[in-house]
Design an enzyme around this catalytic site. Structure first.
Site, PDB file in Angstrom:
ATOM      1  N   GLU A  96     -66.042 -44.254  91.138  1.00  0.00           N
ATOM      2  CA  GLU A  96     -65.845 -45.439  90.325  1.00  0.00           C
ATOM      3  C   GLU A  96     -64.358 -45.666  90.061  1.00  0.00           C
ATOM      4  O   GLU A  96     -63.575 -44.720  89.950  1.00  0.00           O
ATOM      5  CB  GLU A  96     -66.578 -45.276  88.991  1.00  0.00           C
ATOM      6  CG  GLU A  96     -68.076 -45.232  89.170  1.00  0.00           C
ATOM      7  CD  GLU A  96     -68.843 -45.220  87.856  1.00  0.00           C
ATOM      8  OE1 GLU A  96     -69.876 -45.878  87.793  1.00  0.00           O
ATOM      9  OE2 GLU A  96     -68.402 -44.542  86.903  1.00  0.00           O
ATOM     10  N   CYS A 109     -57.400 -48.002  87.299  1.00  0.00           N
ATOM     11  CA  CYS A 109     -57.590 -46.575  87.033  1.00  0.00           C
ATOM     12  C   CYS A 109     -58.320 -45.954  88.229  1.00  0.00           C
ATOM     13  O   CYS A 109     -59.495 -46.222  88.463  1.00  0.00           O
ATOM     14  CB  CYS A 109     -58.398 -46.459  85.746  1.00  0.00           C
ATOM     15  SG  CYS A 109     -58.755 -44.789  85.259  1.00  0.00           S
ATOM     16  N   CYS A 116     -65.721 -33.312  89.346  1.00  0.00           N
ATOM     17  CA  CYS A 116     -64.522 -32.560  88.951  1.00  0.00           C
ATOM     18  C   CYS A 116     -64.911 -31.116  88.699  1.00  0.00           C
ATOM     19  O   CYS A 116     -66.002 -30.826  88.224  1.00  0.00           O
ATOM     20  CB  CYS A 116     -63.943 -33.179  87.667  1.00  0.00           C
ATOM     21  SG  CYS A 116     -62.395 -32.432  87.125  1.00  0.00           S
ATOM     22  N   CYS A 120     -64.303 -30.223  81.445  1.00  0.00           N
ATOM     23  CA  CYS A 120     -63.936 -30.379  80.027  1.00  0.00           C
ATOM     24  C   CYS A 120     -65.208 -30.792  79.265  1.00  0.00           C
ATOM     25  O   CYS A 120     -65.994 -31.602  79.760  1.00  0.00           O
ATOM     26  CB  CYS A 120     -62.858 -31.447  79.857  1.00  0.00           C
ATOM     27  SG  CYS A 120     -61.328 -31.039  80.708  1.00  0.00           S
ATOM     28  N   CYS A 123     -66.027 -34.655  78.693  1.00  0.00           N
ATOM     29  CA  CYS A 123     -65.838 -35.607  79.794  1.00  0.00           C
ATOM     30  C   CYS A 123     -67.068 -35.672  80.691  1.00  0.00           C
ATOM     31  O   CYS A 123     -67.587 -34.644  81.129  1.00  0.00           O
ATOM     32  CB  CYS A 123     -64.611 -35.204  80.610  1.00  0.00           C
ATOM     33  SG  CYS A 123     -64.329 -36.278  82.022  1.00  0.00           S
ATOM     34  N   GLU A 162     -59.703 -34.334  89.064  1.00  0.00           N
ATOM     35  CA  GLU A 162     -58.424 -33.769  88.631  1.00  0.00           C
ATOM     36  C   GLU A 162     -57.436 -33.962  89.782  1.00  0.00           C
ATOM     37  O   GLU A 162     -57.513 -33.263  90.805  1.00  0.00           O
ATOM     38  CB  GLU A 162     -58.627 -32.283  88.272  1.00  0.00           C
ATOM     39  CG  GLU A 162     -57.355 -31.486  88.093  1.00  0.00           C
ATOM     40  CD  GLU A 162     -56.299 -32.167  87.223  1.00  0.00           C
ATOM     41  OE1 GLU A 162     -56.597 -32.571  86.087  1.00  0.00           O
ATOM     42  OE2 GLU A 162     -55.152 -32.320  87.711  1.00  0.00           O
ATOM     43  N   LEU A 216     -53.835 -33.007  76.702  1.00  0.00           N
ATOM     44  CA  LEU A 216     -53.535 -31.921  75.760  1.00  0.00           C
ATOM     45  C   LEU A 216     -54.797 -31.546  74.966  1.00  0.00           C
ATOM     46  O   LEU A 216     -55.322 -30.455  75.112  1.00  0.00           O
ATOM     47  CB  LEU A 216     -52.398 -32.374  74.835  1.00  0.00           C
ATOM     48  CG  LEU A 216     -51.942 -31.417  73.746  1.00  0.00           C
ATOM     49  CD1 LEU A 216     -51.416 -30.123  74.330  1.00  0.00           C
ATOM     50  CD2 LEU A 216     -50.858 -32.088  72.875  1.00  0.00           C
ATOM     51  N   CYS A 334     -62.324 -44.095  79.136  1.00  0.00           N
ATOM     52  CA  CYS A 334     -61.839 -42.745  79.448  1.00  0.00           C
ATOM     53  C   CYS A 334     -62.953 -41.720  79.371  1.00  0.00           C
ATOM     54  O   CYS A 334     -63.646 -41.630  78.362  1.00  0.00           O
ATOM     55  CB  CYS A 334     -60.815 -42.289  78.416  1.00  0.00           C
ATOM     56  SG  CYS A 334     -59.262 -43.078  78.547  1.00  0.00           S
TER      57      CYS A 334
HETATM   58  N1  SAH Z   1     -58.487 -34.855  85.171  1.00  0.00           N
HETATM   59  C1  SAH Z   1     -57.359 -35.638  84.752  1.00  0.00           C
HETATM   60  C2  SAH Z   1     -57.568 -37.090  85.062  1.00  0.00           C
HETATM   61  C3  SAH Z   1     -58.630 -37.767  84.221  1.00  0.00           C
HETATM   62  S1  SAH Z   1     -57.765 -38.753  83.111  1.00  0.00           S
HETATM   63  C4  SAH Z   1     -57.049 -35.380  83.305  1.00  0.00           C
HETATM   64  O1  SAH Z   1     -57.897 -34.814  82.617  1.00  0.00           O
HETATM   65  O2  SAH Z   1     -55.946 -35.683  82.864  1.00  0.00           O
HETATM   66  C5  SAH Z   1     -58.881 -39.187  81.950  1.00  0.00           C
HETATM   67  C6  SAH Z   1     -58.329 -39.009  80.555  1.00  0.00           C
HETATM   68  O3  SAH Z   1     -59.407 -39.278  79.658  1.00  0.00           O
HETATM   69  C7  SAH Z   1     -57.914 -37.564  80.297  1.00  0.00           C
HETATM   70  O4  SAH Z   1     -56.867 -37.490  79.384  1.00  0.00           O
HETATM   71  C8  SAH Z   1     -59.181 -37.016  79.718  1.00  0.00           C
HETATM   72  O5  SAH Z   1     -58.955 -35.834  79.011  1.00  0.00           O
HETATM   73  C9  SAH Z   1     -59.613 -38.155  78.834  1.00  0.00           C
HETATM   74  N2  SAH Z   1     -61.025 -38.104  78.458  1.00  0.00           N
HETATM   75  C10 SAH Z   1     -62.017 -37.455  79.088  1.00  0.00           C
HETATM   76  N3  SAH Z   1     -63.179 -37.618  78.423  1.00  0.00           N
HETATM   77  C11 SAH Z   1     -62.903 -38.388  77.351  1.00  0.00           C
HETATM   78  C12 SAH Z   1     -63.687 -38.931  76.297  1.00  0.00           C
HETATM   79  N4  SAH Z   1     -65.009 -38.690  76.207  1.00  0.00           N
HETATM   80  N5  SAH Z   1     -63.063 -39.698  75.385  1.00  0.00           N
HETATM   81  C13 SAH Z   1     -61.743 -39.960  75.470  1.00  0.00           C
HETATM   82  N6  SAH Z   1     -60.948 -39.482  76.450  1.00  0.00           N
HETATM   83  C14 SAH Z   1     -61.521 -38.704  77.372  1.00  0.00           C
END
Ligand code: SAH
Length: 347
Positions: A96, A109, A116, A120, A123, A162, A216, A334
């Site tokens: 997507e 995006c 992945c 996390c 996510c 990632e 972070l 996100c």
């Molecule tokens: N794997 C990379 C690229 C994904 S970016 C990374 O983690 O940086 C997507 C962004 O959305 C990241 O900062 C991720 O931590 C954040 N994200 C993931 N799940 C989320 C959620 N449920 N609510 C808000 N942000 C989220």
């Protein structure tokens, strides 16, 4: 629907590789420039359209390469204007891509993997687990075949996957986005976001010049470990040490993303730890109200809690913004991108 392909595509080669291709096929150098112009200035989808190339070269290109261009197989639109596209990859899987309009900006995006490995806890892509890497061509196609392509102002590698677990293809796609001989975009229009994969993060910092965003989400080892399994392999302290060795002054921007999760990582104590961790760094923080996953019980922090957190960081001298959450109703916000239910069919 286009079947998966085993050939390389026209979008897989860097300008340097096109020059080598011409050399190997005893073609004059200027042919490489012409091919690149067709692909990236005229954005031609097939060699048939490359009218100033000799017919034999058009046939050679058509025999050697697939076009790499696959229009989205499905589009969804949010009430806030955000769009989500479903694209097929070179190996017949699906990813997507989100397009997020905001005033006169339109951010695309991009995804870099199907699923992945990093899992996390907050996510949705992580819950899908890992199913494969995208090729550079798959990454570029999300832009070139996006119906809104011409209005895109910013590109963020913040979709599924990632990026620094697929470094070679990500770096190749960045070369094609930024090379003056290809899409010629300014590196300040592109941002790669990562959880902090140390070996490839070091390479990204040294070899690429696009912006960097670090996920972070918690300021200490124990707390980050609770949310992000990657903390075990690549501890935050080492990521910060590496970042401090490369001051992000000048044009290149360093941002820390922090999902605000109610009663988890949003207290004043956390804000103080974040301020201490980032003290003296040339960076900014982006607070993202956590987007609730369909089947998890994580909630976004209430607005006043996010604002208190923001004010504490600002008082510590850190530029801190709160991201507007967009596209939640179509699961394009996100952390909500996933093709878990699409395994091999988009319907
Ligand atoms: N794997 C990379 C690229 C994904 S970016 C990374 O983690 O940086 C997507 C962004 O959305 C990241 O900062 C991720 O931590 C954040 N994200 C993931 N799940 C989320 C959620 N449920 N609510 C808000 N942000 C989220």
């Amino acid at each position: 629907m286009t079947p998966p392909t085993a050939k390389p595509t026209l979008l897989d080669l860097t300008p340097e590789e096109w020059r080598l291709f011409c050399e190997r096929n005893a073609l004059p150098k200027f042919r490489a420039k012409q091919i690149l112009e067709w692909l990236y200035v005229h954005q031609a989808a097939s060699p048939d359209a490359m009218l100033n190339l000799p017919p034999a070269l058009r046939v050679l290109l058509a025999d050697t390469f697939d076009s790499g261009r696959h229009p989205p197989v499905r589009t969804a639109e949010s009430t806030d204007g955000t769009k989500k596209y479903l694209f097929q990859t070179h190996d017949g899987q699906f990813v997507e891509t989100a397009m997020i309009p905001d005033g006169d900006r339109k951010t695309l995006c991009l995804s870099t993997q199907v699923g992945c490995r990093r899992a996390c806890s907050f996510c949705m892509t992580g819950q899908q687990r890992f199913h494969g890497n995208l090729s550079a061509s798959d990454i570029l196609n999300q832009y070139l075949s996006c119906p809104e392509r011409d209005g895109i102002t910013n590109i963020v590698y913040m979709g599924m996957g990632e990026p620094l677990d697929n470094y070679e293809e990500v770096a190749r796609s960045l070369t094609l986005f930024t090379s003056p001989d290809a899409l010629a975009k300014s590196p300040t229009r592109l941002t790669v976001s990562t959880v902090g994969i140390l070996p490839t993060l070091k390479r990204y910092i040294e070899e690429c010049s696009c912006h960097l965003a670090i996920s972070l989400h918690a300021p200490t080892h124990e707390e980050r470990l609770r949310l992000m399994p990657v903390e075990k392999q690549y501890p935050l302290a080492e990521v910060i040490r590496l970042l401090r060795e490369h001051p992000f002054t000048g044009q290149r921007r360093l941002t820390f993303e922090y999902a605000m999760i109610q009663n988890s990582n949003d207290s004043a104590a956390y804000a103080r730890e974040v301020a201490a961790l980032l003290r003296g760094m040339h960076c900014r923080v982006n607070l993202i109200p956590c987007n609730p996953l369909p089947d998890a019980n994580l909630l976004p922090s209430p607005r006043p809690v996010i604002e208190t957190f923001q004010n504490m960081l600002k008082r510590a001298g850190i530029t801190t913004t709160i991201r507007k959450s967009k596209g939640q109703d179509i699961l394009a916000a996100c952390g909500l991108l996933s093709t878990k239910h699409q395994s091999n069919t988009p319907c």
